[in-house]
Structure formats: C-alpha cells, structure tokens
Design an enzyme around this catalytic site. Structure first.
Site, short mmCIF file in Angstrom:
data_model
loop_
_atom_site.label_atom_id
_atom_site.label_comp_id
_atom_site.label_asym_id
_atom_site.label_seq_id
_atom_site.Cartn_x
_atom_site.Cartn_y
_atom_site.Cartn_z
N LEU A 14 14.58 20.10 13.80
CA LEU A 14 14.04 19.91 12.96
C LEU A 14 12.66 20.81 12.53
CD1 LEU A 14 13.15 16.42 13.31
CD2 LEU A 14 14.94 17.54 12.28
N ASP A 33 6.10 27.81 18.61
CA ASP A 33 7.03 27.10 19.08
C ASP A 33 6.62 28.13 20.50
OD1 ASP A 33 9.38 26.72 20.81
OD2 ASP A 33 9.84 25.58 19.45
N SER A 74 12.05 16.39 23.43
CA SER A 74 12.14 15.10 22.32
C SER A 74 13.36 14.42 22.58
CB SER A 74 12.91 16.31 21.17
OG SER A 74 13.93 17.36 21.33
N ASN A 111 11.99 6.22 17.10
CA ASN A 111 12.75 4.85 17.53
C ASN A 111 12.41 4.43 19.14
OD1 ASN A 111 15.39 4.99 18.32
ND2 ASN A 111 15.11 7.26 17.17
N HIS A 112 12.00 5.66 19.74
CA HIS A 112 12.34 5.23 21.25
C HIS A 112 11.12 4.95 21.23
CE1 HIS A 112 16.43 6.84 21.05
NE2 HIS A 112 16.12 7.93 20.64
N TYR A 135 9.93 9.41 28.13
CA TYR A 135 10.03 9.70 25.77
C TYR A 135 9.40 9.04 25.14
CZ TYR A 135 11.63 11.99 21.54
OH TYR A 135 12.19 12.24 20.27
N CYS A 165 17.61 12.36 13.01
CA CYS A 165 17.58 13.42 11.74
C CYS A 165 18.52 14.85 12.34
CB CYS A 165 16.35 13.76 11.36
SG CYS A 165 16.13 15.00 9.57
N ARG A 173 26.29 3.92 16.11
CA ARG A 173 24.41 3.52 15.65
C ARG A 173 23.75 4.16 14.19
NH1 ARG A 173 20.47 6.82 17.81
NH2 ARG A 173 18.65 5.89 18.54
P1 NAI Z 1 13.70 19.93 20.03
O1 NAI Z 1 13.90 19.79 21.03
O2 NAI Z 1 15.02 20.93 18.85
O3 NAI Z 1 12.72 20.53 19.27
C1 NAI Z 1 11.13 20.55 19.36
C2 NAI Z 1 10.95 22.28 20.03
O4 NAI Z 1 9.60 22.25 21.05
C3 NAI Z 1 11.63 23.03 20.04
O5 NAI Z 1 11.81 23.85 20.39
C4 NAI Z 1 10.50 23.72 22.17
O6 NAI Z 1 11.18 24.67 22.48
C5 NAI Z 1 9.21 23.04 21.44
N1 NAI Z 1 8.56 22.69 22.68
C6 NAI Z 1 9.02 22.08 24.21
N2 NAI Z 1 6.99 21.94 24.35
C7 NAI Z 1 6.71 22.58 23.93
C8 NAI Z 1 5.70 22.94 24.46
N3 NAI Z 1 4.55 22.84 25.53
N4 NAI Z 1 5.33 23.95 24.07
C9 NAI Z 1 5.45 24.19 22.68
N5 NAI Z 1 6.45 24.17 21.49
C10 NAI Z 1 7.08 23.42 22.44
O7 NAI Z 1 13.59 18.65 18.57
P2 NAI Z 1 14.04 18.09 17.21
O8 NAI Z 1 15.16 17.26 17.37
O9 NAI Z 1 13.67 19.09 16.60
O10 NAI Z 1 12.86 17.06 17.23
C11 NAI Z 1 11.29 17.79 16.52
C12 NAI Z 1 10.63 16.80 16.71
O11 NAI Z 1 10.97 15.02 16.40
C13 NAI Z 1 10.37 16.29 18.29
O12 NAI Z 1 8.75 16.09 18.35
C14 NAI Z 1 11.07 15.31 18.69
O13 NAI Z 1 10.45 13.77 20.09
C15 NAI Z 1 10.81 14.05 16.60
N6 NAI Z 1 12.59 13.20 16.63
C16 NAI Z 1 13.24 14.08 16.47
C17 NAI Z 1 14.58 13.44 15.81
C18 NAI Z 1 15.73 13.79 15.09
O14 NAI Z 1 16.98 13.01 14.77
N7 NAI Z 1 15.99 15.33 15.30
C19 NAI Z 1 13.71 11.41 16.49
C20 NAI Z 1 12.91 11.36 17.01
C21 NAI Z 1 11.79 11.81 17.10
C1 15L Z 2 15.04 10.91 19.35
O1 15L Z 2 14.27 10.77 19.56
C2 15L Z 2 15.69 12.57 19.54
O2 15L Z 2 14.33 14.06 19.30
C3 15L Z 2 16.68 12.91 18.77
O3 15L Z 2 17.50 13.90 19.55
C4 15L Z 2 17.78 11.83 18.59
O4 15L Z 2 18.31 11.27 19.70
C5 15L Z 2 17.07 10.54 18.18
O5 15L Z 2 16.18 10.64 19.15
C6 15L Z 2 18.57 9.10 18.17
O6 15L Z 2 17.37 8.22 18.51
O7 15L Z 2 19.45 9.72 17.43
#
Ligand code: NAI
Ligand code: 15L
Length: 265
Positions: A14, A33, A74, A111-112, A135, A165, A173
C-alpha cells in the site's frame, strides 16, 4: 494541499501504491520504512526508520502536517515483532504526533479486528471487536490509541478498517472484502479534505455487491466508492473452486486468519 505528508510502511504494497498515487496531496511526501525504499524523486524525502525507536519516530514526524500510517506487521506473526511494530510503534507514533502539533492521521486498521464475525452478518462501525489473532488484537490496540488520543488531546485520526486492498480480489472471500486502489485514494483525499474529521471508524471496502460492512455512519466524509468486485467474479470462478461451506474462508469475515495458530517466537 498539505505541506509534508508522512507515509510510513512506504516500502510495502500500500505504501508503494500511495507513493505513486498521492503525489498531488502534498508539496512533499516523506516516505519511511525499515525496509529498503526507492531513492527520493523530486518532492520526496526518504527517511529510513524503525517504528520501535521512539527518538527516531519523533524526528520522523516532526514537520509533517499529515500522516498515513501503513507501517507495521501486516499478517499473523509471533508476538515479538507484532509488539515492536504494532504496539510500541503505534505508541511512538501517537506520542510523536502529540509533540508535533497533532497532524491528522490515517491509521491502517484491518478487518481482522472483527474477523470472527460470520459472513452472514452485516456490520455497522460500532459493533464490539472480535479479533481473529494477535495481529488483529494489535490493530484493536491501534484503534484504542486513536480513540484515547482523540478524547484526551483532540488528535484526529481516520481509523480505516481495510478489507483486502490489492489490484484485484484474489479469491471468493475477497469479492466481499476488496478495496480498490482508486477507492482507497479517493477515501484518503476525503479524509484530508473534510473540515472536521474527528476519529471515525471507516470500513475500507469498495462498492462490492456482496460487502458485509455499513459505512452510513461516516457519510459526512462525502466518500463514495465506485468500484465493484463483481467484475472479477467470473475470473475467480474460473481460477479456483469456491471454499467448502464449512471452511474458515467461507464462514468467517476474517477468513483463513481465524485458522492461524498462535505462532511461536
Ligand atoms: P506490507 O506488509 O506490504 O507493508 C508494511 C510495511 O511496514 C513493510 O514495508 C514493512 O517493512 C514495514 N514495517 C514493518 N515493521 C516495521 C517497523 N518496525 N518499522 C518500520 N516499518 C516497518 O503491508 P500492506 O499490505 O502494504 O499494508 C499496509 C498497512 O495496511 C498495514 O498496516 C496492514 O496491516 C494494513 N492493512 C492492509 C490490508 C491490505 O489488504 N493490503 C488489509 C488490512 C490492513
Ligand atoms: C490484512 O489485514 C492483511 O494486511 C492483508 O495482507 C490481507 O490479508 C487482508 O487483511 C485480508 O483480510 O484480505
């Protein structure tokens, strides 16, 4: 237009999407990051930072008038990394924001936080939490931090409970949980445009025919998602069989996360 928008988690899925699509939202994007990021282009600052490092997070947030907080663990993991990034990291972020004049925050919740609700329930944004793992519990902590800093200090946060996303839904799902990049970008623009944000919980979901979440309580944001996962249904049906009726991915809103164990360190 914002002066300096901080995007944490900028190396993630994202974060990279936001880096590309949110360029017009601020004069400068500050990208951060713990993982490697592409070098800064014009109008960008690249600032590596571990969210668990309080002093570094304070420097990171200083001078920013908006924050999109994507950084952190994540998926389901052992408690150690979740504690560092999603618990200590969120505390550090909110304390840094308090020291920096309370820039508006978009908190990427999930959503978790409610994953154990079954797929036959339609949820408003005020239902009790039902996290589906450590998580999910860490995202409940983040939501509680946002709420407390709003009540105590007036800090504004958009708590976005993101569904799934990704460029396209990946399975049956996700036909219910999918949030398109375009709808997410328009949501973020609405969040920074609305005169008074407060601390709403927003379901991060597109206008999918089969969605489970009701955003009527946040109509004041003026956000109208326009994408619908239905256009991908035939492709998903062709690519895979639907999960069995009793499979976690067919029963629970959190899907397979409900079947994860507590992972050991
Ligand atoms: P991602 O795992 O691709 O990105 C998360 C980033 O956070 C990574 O680049 C990682 O290096 C960084 N990170 C982890 N630990 C860290 C630390 N201690 N200090 C600094 N950076 C750190 O996840 P994504 O998919 O980009 O999601 C972004 C956010 O949105 C996350 O917080 C995730 O929980 C949330 N989210 C994403 C969903 C999705 O469908 N992509 C769904 C629900 C929530
Ligand atoms: C999340 O919270 C995760 O960050 C993402 O990787 C997906 O697994 C998403 O939920 C999901 O429920 O599809």
């Amino acid at each position: 237009m914002l002066d300096r928008l901080l995007i944490t988690g900028a190396a993630g899925g994202l974060g990279q999407m936001a880096r590309e699509k949110l360029r017009p939202l601020a004069k400068t994007l500050r990208l951060s990051d713990i993982a490697d990021m592409e070098p800064a282009k014009q109008g960008e600052e690249v600032v590596p930072c571990d969210l668990a490092d309080a002093a570094a997070v304070r420097d990171l947030v200083a001078g920013c008038d908006g924050i999109i907080h994507f950084g952190g663990v994540s998926v389901e993991k052992p408690f150690g990394p979740i504690l560092e990034a999603n618990i200590i990291g969120v505390y550090n972020l909110y304390e840094a924001a308090r020291a920096a004049g309370q820039p508006r925050i978009v908190f990427a919740s999930s959503n978790h936080t409610i994953g154990y609700y079954t797929q036959d329930t339609y949820l408003t944004n005020d239902v009790p939490l039902r996290p589906d793992g450590l998580y999910g519990v860490s995202k409940c902590f983040g939501e509680a931090m946002a709420s407390m800093y709003h009540d105590k200090f007036g800090q504004e946060t958009a708590i976005v409970r993101i569904g799934s996303c990704f460029p396209e839904p990946k399975n049956h799902r996700m036909l219910s949980t999918w949030l398109s990049a375009g709808d997410f970008v328009s949501l973020i623009n609405s969040i920074f445009a609305v005169p008074r944000l407060g601390c709403p919980i927003i379901w991060g979901v597109s206008d999918n025919d089969t969605k489970w979440w009701d955003n009527s309580a946040v109509a004041y944001l003026g956000w109208r998602p326009t994408d619908n996962s239905e256009v991908y249904r035939a492709k998903i049906d062709a690519a895979m069989a639907p999960p069995g009726r009793d499979a976690p991915d067919a029963v629970y809103q959190g899907g397979l996360f409900t079947a994860e164990p507590i992972h050991e360190e």
